[in-house]
Enzyme design. Sequence first.
Site, PDB file in Angstrom:
ATOM      1  N   GLY A  81      42.059  13.011  -2.895  1.00 52.73           N
ATOM      2  CA  GLY A  81      43.437  12.534  -3.011  1.00 52.73           C
ATOM      3  C   GLY A  81      43.475  11.064  -3.368  1.00 52.73           C
ATOM      4  N   GLY A 136      36.203  15.349  -3.087  1.00 53.08           N
ATOM      5  CA  GLY A 136      36.327  13.962  -2.649  1.00 53.08           C
ATOM      6  C   GLY A 136      35.439  13.674  -1.460  1.00 53.08           C
ATOM      7  N   ALA A 162      55.359  13.373  -0.601  1.00 57.07           N
ATOM      8  CA  ALA A 162      55.774  14.601  -1.288  1.00 57.07           C
ATOM      9  C   ALA A 162      54.571  15.484  -1.594  1.00 57.07           C
ATOM     10  CB  ALA A 162      56.526  14.251  -2.573  1.00 57.07           C
ATOM     11  N   ARG A 204      33.094   9.645   0.316  1.00 57.07           N
ATOM     12  CA  ARG A 204      33.423   8.523   1.210  1.00 57.07           C
ATOM     13  C   ARG A 204      34.510   8.953   2.193  1.00 57.07           C
ATOM     14  NH1 ARG A 204      35.258   6.917  -3.899  1.00 57.07           N
ATOM     15  NH2 ARG A 204      37.530   6.992  -4.165  1.00 57.07           N
ATOM     16  N   ASP A 247      36.625  15.336 -11.921  1.00 54.98           N
ATOM     17  CA  ASP A 247      38.003  14.874 -11.778  1.00 54.98           C
ATOM     18  C   ASP A 247      38.867  16.125 -11.651  1.00 54.98           C
ATOM     19  OD1 ASP A 247      40.616  13.980 -12.053  1.00 54.98           O
ATOM     20  OD2 ASP A 247      40.159  12.584 -13.674  1.00 54.98           O
ATOM     21  N   TYR A 289      53.207  10.029  -2.293  1.00 53.54           N
ATOM     22  CA  TYR A 289      52.123  10.541  -1.445  1.00 53.54           C
ATOM     23  C   TYR A 289      52.652  11.550  -0.426  1.00 53.54           C
ATOM     24  CZ  TYR A 289      48.058  10.317   1.697  1.00 53.54           C
ATOM     25  OH  TYR A 289      46.963  10.622   2.477  1.00 53.54           O
ATOM     26  N   ARG A 312      34.692  11.533  -8.078  1.00 56.42           N
ATOM     27  CA  ARG A 312      35.230  11.143  -9.381  1.00 56.42           C
ATOM     28  C   ARG A 312      34.533   9.924  -9.970  1.00 56.42           C
ATOM     29  NH1 ARG A 312      41.596   9.928 -10.066  1.00 56.42           N
ATOM     30  NH2 ARG A 312      40.965   8.199  -8.720  1.00 56.42           N
TER      31      ARG A 312
END
Length: 239
Positions: free
Chosen positions: A82, A9, A147, A12, A53, A145, A34
Site C-alpha cells: 500500500g 509489500g 477510502a 519492510r 508493481d 487512503y 516495488r
Amino acid sequence: MSRSVLVTGGNRGIGLAIARAFADGGDKVAITYRSGEPPEELTALGVLGVKCDITDPEQVESAYKEVEASHGPVQVLVANAGITRDQLLLRMSEEDFEAVLQTNLTGTFRTVKRACRGMLRARSGRIVLISSVVGLSGAAGQANYAASKAGLVGFARSLARELGSRNITVNVITPGFVDTAMTQVVGEERKAEILRQVPLGRYAQPEEVADAVRFLASDQATYITGAVVPVDGGLGMGH
C-alpha cells in the site's frame, strides 16, 4: 506442513514482520516489492523476493508464475502492499486520489483474484488483507487512503460469502499506529498527541500485527471469515 505463502509489500515494515513470522514457522514464503532489494535477513531465511508493481496486471501475473514455479500455488495470501499520498481534500489532486486507490484497493483486487485460481482448485485457502483503523474511523488529510482501506472491508466480506463454500477464508486486519520507519519520522509533539488517543498508550510493534495475521492463517482460525480484527491498542473502539 509447509505452505506456499505470498506477502505483498513484504520488504519492510509490517510486511517484513509478516514474512519473517511465516518463514520462522517453516512456511515457504515469497514477497513482492516495488523498489530496492529485499533485506538480507529474508534472503537468509530462504524467502523468495519477486519485484512487482501490483498496479501492473502483467507484473502481477509474472510474479505469480515465478512464485508457483518455486513454491507451488499460493495457499496463503497476505495483501499488504500500500501507499499514502496525504493531503487535505481541497489540495488533493485527482492523480493522488487515484494512485492510492489503484495500489491499495485495485492492486489488492488483482493479487487476490490471481491467488484464487489455485485456491479454488485446491478447495482451500487463506486470504488476509491489511487495512487500517483509518479505514473505519477516518483521518483528516487521508480521504484517499481511508477510502481505499475502507473498500478492503467490503471487498473481503463479499469474497468471504463468495468463497466460503470452497473452504477459503477472507479476513481483514486493521492496524493502528505501528512502530515502523514511516512513523519514526513523526515529530515528538505529534507523536504525543497520537498516543493520547490510544488506550494502551504506545505504538504497536510490527510483530504484533504479524501474530494476528498468522493466527488468521492457522488451523485455529478455520471457522473465522469475513472478520475485521483490530490491532490498534484500542484506538478504533466503536468503529
